[in-house]
Design a protein around this motif. Structure first.
Motif, PDB file in Angstrom:
ATOM      1  N   MET A  67       0.847  -1.191   0.000  1.00  0.00           N
ATOM      2  CA  MET A  67       0.000   0.000   0.000  1.00  0.00           C
ATOM      3  C   MET A  67       0.880   1.237   0.000  1.00  0.00           C
ATOM      4  N   THR A  68       0.465   2.250  -0.764  1.00  0.00           N
ATOM      5  CA  THR A  68       1.175   3.517  -0.757  1.00  0.00           C
ATOM      6  C   THR A  68       0.857   4.281   0.520  1.00  0.00           C
ATOM      7  N   HIS A  69       1.636   5.335   0.769  1.00  0.00           N
ATOM      8  CA  HIS A  69       1.402   6.141   1.970  1.00  0.00           C
ATOM      9  C   HIS A  69      -0.006   6.732   1.953  1.00  0.00           C
ATOM     10  N   ARG A  70      -0.464   7.156   0.792  1.00  0.00           N
ATOM     11  CA  ARG A  70      -1.805   7.727   0.691  1.00  0.00           C
ATOM     12  C   ARG A  70      -2.864   6.679   0.991  1.00  0.00           C
ATOM     13  N   GLU A  71      -2.692   5.470   0.446  1.00  0.00           N
ATOM     14  CA  GLU A  71      -3.662   4.409   0.704  1.00  0.00           C
ATOM     15  C   GLU A  71      -3.684   4.022   2.187  1.00  0.00           C
ATOM     16  N   ILE A  72      -2.498   3.998   2.781  1.00  0.00           N
ATOM     17  CA  ILE A  72      -2.424   3.681   4.212  1.00  0.00           C
ATOM     18  C   ILE A  72      -3.134   4.751   5.034  1.00  0.00           C
ATOM     19  N   MET A  73      -2.912   6.024   4.695  1.00  0.00           N
ATOM     20  CA  MET A  73      -3.541   7.110   5.457  1.00  0.00           C
ATOM     21  C   MET A  73      -5.054   7.099   5.301  1.00  0.00           C
ATOM     22  N   GLU A  74      -5.533   6.757   4.105  1.00  0.00           N
ATOM     23  CA  GLU A  74      -6.993   6.682   3.899  1.00  0.00           C
ATOM     24  C   GLU A  74      -7.597   5.580   4.755  1.00  0.00           C
ATOM     25  N   ALA A  75      -6.950   4.407   4.750  1.00  0.00           N
ATOM     26  CA  ALA A  75      -7.451   3.302   5.576  1.00  0.00           C
ATOM     27  C   ALA A  75      -7.280   3.608   7.061  1.00  0.00           C
ATOM     28  N   LEU A  76      -6.166   4.288   7.382  1.00  0.00           N
ATOM     29  CA  LEU A  76      -5.895   4.607   8.783  1.00  0.00           C
ATOM     30  C   LEU A  76      -6.955   5.548   9.344  1.00  0.00           C
ATOM     31  N   THR A  77      -7.537   6.377   8.485  1.00  0.00           N
ATOM     32  CA  THR A  77      -8.592   7.286   8.944  1.00  0.00           C
ATOM     33  C   THR A  77      -9.758   6.514   9.541  1.00  0.00           C
ATOM     34  N   GLY A  78     -10.203   5.463   8.836  1.00  0.00           N
ATOM     35  CA  GLY A  78     -11.292   4.650   9.351  1.00  0.00           C
ATOM     36  C   GLY A  78     -10.904   3.903  10.615  1.00  0.00           C
ATOM     37  N   LEU A  79      -9.658   3.408  10.667  1.00  0.00           N
ATOM     38  CA  LEU A  79      -9.199   2.690  11.855  1.00  0.00           C
ATOM     39  C   LEU A  79      -9.113   3.609  13.063  1.00  0.00           C
ATOM     40  N   LEU A  80      -8.622   4.820  12.843  1.00  0.00           N
ATOM     41  CA  LEU A  80      -8.507   5.772  13.954  1.00  0.00           C
ATOM     42  C   LEU A  80      -9.879   6.213  14.443  1.00  0.00           C
ATOM     43  N   LEU A  81     -10.837   6.336  13.525  1.00  0.00           N
ATOM     44  CA  LEU A  81     -12.210   6.643  13.944  1.00  0.00           C
ATOM     45  C   LEU A  81     -12.764   5.520  14.812  1.00  0.00           C
ATOM     46  N   ALA A  82     -12.471   4.264  14.423  1.00  0.00           N
ATOM     47  CA  ALA A  82     -12.935   3.120  15.209  1.00  0.00           C
ATOM     48  C   ALA A  82     -12.287   3.117  16.591  1.00  0.00           C
ATOM     49  N   MET A  83     -10.990   3.401  16.649  1.00  0.00           N
ATOM     50  CA  MET A  83     -10.308   3.453  17.942  1.00  0.00           C
ATOM     51  C   MET A  83     -10.827   4.610  18.792  1.00  0.00           C
ATOM     52  N   PHE A  84     -11.110   5.735  18.161  1.00  0.00           N
ATOM     53  CA  PHE A  84     -11.652   6.882  18.888  1.00  0.00           C
ATOM     54  C   PHE A  84     -12.999   6.526  19.523  1.00  0.00           C
ATOM     55  N   VAL A  85     -13.821   5.778  18.781  1.00  0.00           N
ATOM     56  CA  VAL A  85     -15.118   5.335  19.307  1.00  0.00           C
ATOM     57  C   VAL A  85     -14.909   4.489  20.565  1.00  0.00           C
ATOM     58  N   ALA A  86     -13.958   3.542  20.487  1.00  0.00           N
ATOM     59  CA  ALA A  86     -13.712   2.655  21.629  1.00  0.00           C
ATOM     60  C   ALA A  86     -13.213   3.427  22.841  1.00  0.00           C
ATOM     61  N   MET A  87     -12.264   4.336  22.629  1.00  0.00           N
ATOM     62  CA  MET A  87     -11.709   5.112  23.745  1.00  0.00           C
ATOM     63  C   MET A  87     -12.743   6.067  24.326  1.00  0.00           C
TER      64      MET A  87
END
Length: 526
Positions: A1-21
């Motif tokens: 994955m390119t850096h851009r693709e990683i950051m796009e996917a990371l956005t959803g993951l960070l939102l999920a982690m934010f929900v949990a915290m």
């Protein structure tokens, strides 16, 4: 994955982690209002927190194993759905039992989110590049920790009421779900695993029986009674069965007992249990102190929590940077535990009349100590573990810290309920003897002395009595927490410092370590 693709996917993951915290921190300042509105008791107050901790702790290692069988993307989305259903049920709850059950179901989703986000990031990013993205995770954790109590207080004081604290995370969960659907593209890589359902269920069942006994003994039944014997005996029997399953039957146990052969892992795990007790005493019951002993609104209580969170963030950031620069970590653990002990002892002196500036200063001391200790214990274990055991050893520390938190909340809640009930009962008798309150006023009280009342609805003398009782009792809780912190300090002192590795080890060494770990695992199963 390119850096851009990683950051796009990371956005959803960070939102999920934010929900949990956020789900854990946003409800903290709403708890006194929730329990009062649902006519709950101090025991119910504790179990709103304990129920989530137990199911989260039990399910986290299972979610990790499921990630080796099924699509990681599908699992994260499933965890979001489970969390959302639990949040809706909690927000609509009409009784304490329903709310506690909904919180337990919500904990299943939180366990999945906290476990799977790390697994997915590890699947997307190589170890060498992983540190580049870890700062984003730290930032999300910090934002949720800082904003949660304040946001929860604001919501409780708004027309949404306390139910809004459970609904506020739903839009973020929905956004995370569709963001992951659009951006996360991972190949499904399967490996043969055996999930230790029996071990997880037995451990949580045994601990739950002990916690039920601690929570209800002395109120619903006597400490020395047939029910006590059944609960304690059953709990110990289940825990013993769990240890047998983990040691002899499970090929991939939830708690790999062989890891305790390592001195650092064993001592760090013991310290984590004790820190879990102290940490949750400080975070869960201080909110109750500010609202019930000091008459603050949930918003004001949220503002007060910034003192401890600020100290925690400051010390965690500073200690992390210095440790990275020097490679030395033990001095931070020792110094952090000294601050925790001093801070808890100072908080043990507070009552309903202690100046708020003094209470805030004591909170900062505890926050500084916790920030220098919690994550650095995990770092010490990771540094000492073989590469093949890195994930298991790291999760072991977090697992036992959650168990310590569950035990701490339950035990300290029982102590608080017993002390407040006894103090209020004796105080009401004294007020009646002096003629300060009339028999009619006592009869108007629609609750028992073990319940958490709505203070505004009480006669002034009784309200003052409750405030003083809660203030004294919460101060006593911190004194009860000091011995646990001292035990954690002893564990930390006994840990042998090994300078941090600058690499993940050379390939040959890594292969050798993997082989050694596999041999040890096979021998342990025999």
């Amino acid at each position: 994955m390119t850096h851009r693709e990683i950051m796009e996917a990371l956005t959803g993951l960070l939102l999920a982690m934010f929900v949990a915290m956020l789900s854990s921190t946003v409800v903290s300042n709403a708890l006194p209002v929730i329990v009062t509105d649902l006519h709950g008791s101090q025991t119910g107050y504790s179990w709103i927190v304990v129920a989530t901790l137990l199911t989260m702790t039990a399910s986290t290692p299972i979610w990790g194993k499921l990630a080796d069988i099924f699509s990681k993307k599908m699992l994260v989305q499933s965890a979001l759905v489970i969390f959302s259903i639990g949040s809706i049920a909690a927000g609509l709850a009409g009784s304490m039992s329903t709310l506690i059950g909904a919180r337990a179901f919500q904990g299943l989703g939180i366990g999945g989110l906290t476990a799977l986000v790390q697994v997915v990031i590890a699947s997307m990013v190589s170890p060498r590049e992983r540190g580049r993205y870890s700062g984003y995770i730290g930032a999300v954790f910090a934002i949720a920790t800082v904003s949660g109590p304040l946001l929860g207080g604001l919501i409780v004081d708004s027309p949404l009421g306390w139910r809004g604290c459970f609904f506020v995370t739903l839009p973020v969960a929905v956004l995370a779900f569709f963001t992951l659907q659009k951006t996360l593209r991972l190949a499904v890589v399967k490996r043969p695993v055996r999930i230790d359902y029996a071990g997880a269920v037995l451990i949580m069942a045994g601990i739950s029986l002990i916690l039920v006994w601690v929570s209800l003994a002395g109120q619903s039944f006597d400490w020395l009674s047939g029910i006590s014997v059944v609960l304690v005996g059953g709990g110990l029997a289940l825990i013993a069965a769990a240890m047998y399953v983990e040691a002899r039957l499970a090929s991939e146990p939830v708690i790999p007992l062989r890891l305790f052969r390592d001195r650092t892992t064993a001592l760090a795990t013991g310290a984590s249990v004790m820190i879990g007790v102290a940490m949750f005493a400080a975070t869960v019951y201080l909110s109750q102190y500010f609202q019930l002993a000091r008459g603050m609104s949930p918003t004001e209580a949220g503002l007060m929590s910034i003192a401890m969170v600020g100290g925690l963030l400051l010390s965690s950031i500073v200690s992390g940077r210095v440790i990275t620069h020097t490679g030395r970590w033990k001095r931070w653990l020792v110094g952090g535990m000294v601050l925790v002990i001093v801070g808890l002892a100072l908080l043990g002196s507070i009552d309903a009349h202690t100046p708020l500036a003094v209470v805030s200063a004591f909170m900062v001391v505890v926050g500084l100590g916790l920030g220098a200790t919690m994550q650095n214990l995990v770092l010490a274990v990771q540094n000492n573990a073989a590469p093949a055991d890195l994930g298991a050893a790291s999760s072991l520390v977090a697992f036992f810290r959650s168990i310590g938190g569950s035990v701490g909340v339950s035990v300290l809640g029982a102590v608080l309920a017993h002390q407040v009930s006894g103090s209020v009962t004796e105080g009401i008798r004294g007020l009646a003897r002096r003629g300060t309150i009339s028999p009619e006023q006592i009869a108007e009280m629609q609750h028992s002395t073990g319940d958490i009342p709505k203070l505004d609805a009480l006669p002034v003398p009784i309200r003052v009595l409750y405030e003083n009782s809660f203030g004294d009792a919460v101060g006593h809780l911190f004194l009860v927490s000091v011995p646990f912190a001292v035990l954690a300090f002893i564990c930390v002192v006994l840990i042998k410092e090994v300078p941090l590795r600058t690499t993940l080890a050379a390939t040959a060494d890594s292969d050798e370590n993997v082989d050694q770990a596999a041999d040890v695992a096979k021998e342990a199963r025999r």
